[in-house]
Write a protein that holds these residues in place. Structure first.
Motif, PDB file in Angstrom:
ATOM      1  N   ARG A 151      28.924  57.157  29.110  1.00 42.84           N
ATOM      2  CA  ARG A 151      29.158  58.263  28.185  1.00 42.84           C
ATOM      3  C   ARG A 151      28.520  59.561  28.669  1.00 42.84           C
ATOM      4  O   ARG A 151      28.892  60.643  28.217  1.00 42.84           O
ATOM      5  N   ARG A 152      27.552  59.432  29.574  1.00 38.07           N
ATOM      6  CA  ARG A 152      26.984  60.628  30.210  1.00 38.07           C
ATOM      7  C   ARG A 152      27.780  61.014  31.454  1.00 38.07           C
ATOM      8  O   ARG A 152      28.061  62.190  31.686  1.00 38.07           O
ATOM      9  N   ASN A 153      28.134  60.012  32.260  1.00 33.79           N
ATOM     10  CA  ASN A 153      28.761  60.277  33.557  1.00 33.79           C
ATOM     11  C   ASN A 153      30.205  60.755  33.448  1.00 33.79           C
ATOM     12  O   ASN A 153      30.610  61.690  34.155  1.00 33.79           O
ATOM     13  N   PHE A 154      30.987  60.121  32.579  1.00 33.80           N
ATOM     14  CA  PHE A 154      32.412  60.436  32.552  1.00 33.80           C
ATOM     15  C   PHE A 154      32.712  61.857  32.081  1.00 33.80           C
ATOM     16  O   PHE A 154      33.520  62.559  32.723  1.00 33.80           O
ATOM     17  N   PRO A 155      32.127  62.342  30.973  1.00 27.35           N
ATOM     18  CA  PRO A 155      32.456  63.712  30.555  1.00 27.35           C
ATOM     19  C   PRO A 155      32.147  64.748  31.626  1.00 27.35           C
ATOM     20  O   PRO A 155      32.919  65.696  31.827  1.00 27.35           O
ATOM     21  N   ARG A 214      29.465  53.261  35.792  1.00 23.29           N
ATOM     22  CA  ARG A 214      28.015  53.161  35.597  1.00 23.29           C
ATOM     23  C   ARG A 214      27.221  54.135  36.454  1.00 23.29           C
ATOM     24  O   ARG A 214      26.019  54.305  36.235  1.00 23.29           O
ATOM     25  N   ASP A 215      27.860  54.764  37.442  1.00 24.92           N
ATOM     26  CA  ASP A 215      27.158  55.751  38.258  1.00 24.92           C
ATOM     27  C   ASP A 215      28.041  56.979  38.431  1.00 24.92           C
ATOM     28  O   ASP A 215      29.262  56.910  38.260  1.00 24.92           O
ATOM     29  N   PRO A 216      27.435  58.133  38.750  1.00 30.53           N
ATOM     30  CA  PRO A 216      28.208  59.384  38.844  1.00 30.53           C
ATOM     31  C   PRO A 216      29.353  59.330  39.842  1.00 30.53           C
ATOM     32  O   PRO A 216      30.433  59.873  39.575  1.00 30.53           O
ATOM     33  N   GLN A 217      29.154  58.699  40.991  1.00 34.80           N
ATOM     34  CA  GLN A 217      30.218  58.638  41.989  1.00 34.80           C
ATOM     35  C   GLN A 217      31.410  57.841  41.463  1.00 34.80           C
ATOM     36  O   GLN A 217      32.567  58.246  41.610  1.00 34.80           O
ATOM     37  N   GLY A 218      31.127  56.708  40.835  1.00 31.62           N
ATOM     38  CA  GLY A 218      32.207  55.921  40.258  1.00 31.62           C
ATOM     39  C   GLY A 218      32.926  56.661  39.152  1.00 31.62           C
ATOM     40  O   GLY A 218      34.142  56.561  39.003  1.00 31.62           O
ATOM     41  N   GLU A 249      35.231  64.148  22.367  1.00 31.77           N
ATOM     42  CA  GLU A 249      34.311  63.035  22.607  1.00 31.77           C
ATOM     43  C   GLU A 249      35.046  61.784  23.094  1.00 31.77           C
ATOM     44  O   GLU A 249      35.879  61.228  22.372  1.00 31.77           O
ATOM     45  N   PRO A 250      34.766  61.326  24.327  1.00 29.89           N
ATOM     46  CA  PRO A 250      35.460  60.140  24.842  1.00 29.89           C
ATOM     47  C   PRO A 250      35.070  58.889  24.057  1.00 29.89           C
ATOM     48  O   PRO A 250      33.932  58.736  23.615  1.00 29.89           O
ATOM     49  N   ASP A 251      36.017  57.992  23.897  1.00 29.68           N
ATOM     50  CA  ASP A 251      35.783  56.690  23.268  1.00 29.68           C
ATOM     51  C   ASP A 251      35.595  55.686  24.405  1.00 29.68           C
ATOM     52  O   ASP A 251      36.572  55.254  25.027  1.00 29.68           O
ATOM     53  N   ILE A 252      34.342  55.343  24.711  1.00 27.31           N
ATOM     54  CA  ILE A 252      34.026  54.535  25.888  1.00 27.31           C
ATOM     55  C   ILE A 252      33.147  53.344  25.508  1.00 27.31           C
ATOM     56  O   ILE A 252      32.168  53.501  24.766  1.00 27.31           O
ATOM     57  N   GLU A 253      33.481  52.159  26.019  1.00 31.18           N
ATOM     58  CA  GLU A 253      32.654  50.967  25.877  1.00 31.18           C
ATOM     59  C   GLU A 253      32.698  50.189  27.182  1.00 31.18           C
ATOM     60  O   GLU A 253      33.769  50.043  27.786  1.00 31.18           O
TER      61      GLU A 253
END
Length: 251
Positions: free
Chosen positions: A87-91, A233-237, A62-66
């Motif tokens: 938290r949805r896009n990065f994993p 904040r977006d899938p491409q990023g 689980e990534p630790d993301i803020e």
């Protein structure tokens, strides 16, 4: 009870809340950032000094993301909606990068929401952050070596708990703090240029990632990412950030 699932982290799930000074150390590192993006990739080494060969399956922990907005006064203000998106896009992006690199993936691992500080897996999260802090503290060129002249860091035998819970041979730990310049901060930066002749700073993306052998505890790969333009904040990023943060990870 230890659990694993493939679904994204729930939107209302709180941050993992590890060591707060991880963020402070990264902020200090930003002060020496030479350009828009910088990475610091390190590979574990065997007894001969060669990079450790990675063989086996990987679990994305689980990534630790803020995510934050930088206010006019320079304070970081948490943004829940942005964090939920990240938290949805990065994993998803990280899994794609690992699969492209040829890794066999196990289902993502998440701690139970009500886990306490005494839980072994919770302690392993914090231990990994502590080891990353040590790597940063001694991360000057040529300093990341033990008395045998090798890059050699370990989380110790406690990793067996995660190995048993997931069936994976390696675990990928990730930590990201991402901030974005607000309208007020952007205006202050313009004023800074006009009146002070310099940039007072804005948003920045900072991340740590480590690949740990769950059979031995050895850190076989580690990276520090500092980026002044990244965006989760977006899938491409997220794809771009995952590519930068997982730079140099290979079988």
């Amino acid at each position: 009870m230890l659990t694993q699932r493939t679904s994204p982290t729930p939107a209302d799930r709180p941050a993992l809340r590890g060591f707060p000074h991880v963020f402070l150390l990264l902020l200090l590192a930003v002060a020496t950032l030479p350009g828009c993006m910088s990475t610091q990739v390190r590979h574990g080494e065997d007894a001969t000094g060669k990079p450790v060969v990675v063989r086996g399956s990987v679990v994305l922990v689980e990534p630790d993301i803020e995510l934050y907005a930088v206010g006019a006064g320079g304070m970081n203000e948490p943004r829940k909606a942005w964090t939920e998106s990240a938290r949805r896009n990065f994993p998803e992006a990280a899994r794609q990068k690992l699969e492209t690199a040829g890794f066999t993936l196990k289902p993502d691992f998440f701690l139970p929401k009500d886990v306490g500080p005494e839980d072994k897996l919770r302690q392993l999260y914090l231990l990994n952050q502590a080891v990353s802090i040590s790597i940063l503290n001694y991360g000057r060129e040529g300093a990341l070596r033990n008395k045998h002249g090798r890059f050699d860091w370990t989380l110790g035998p406690g990793v067996q708990a995660l190995h048993e819970a997931t069936g994976a041979d390696y675990a990928l730990f990730t930590y990201v703090r991402d901030s974005y310049t607000s309208g007020g901060r952007a205006a202050m930066r313009v004023i800074g240029f006009l009146l002070l002749g310099g940039d007072i700073g804005g948003g920045v993306q900072m991340g740590l990632a480590s690949l740990v052998d769950l059979r031995t505890g050895q850190v076989v790969w580690h990276n520090l990412l500092l980026d002044q333009t990244g965006d989760l904040r977006d899938p491409q990023g997220a794809q771009e950030t995952a590519g930068d943060l997982l730079k140099g990870i290979q079988r």
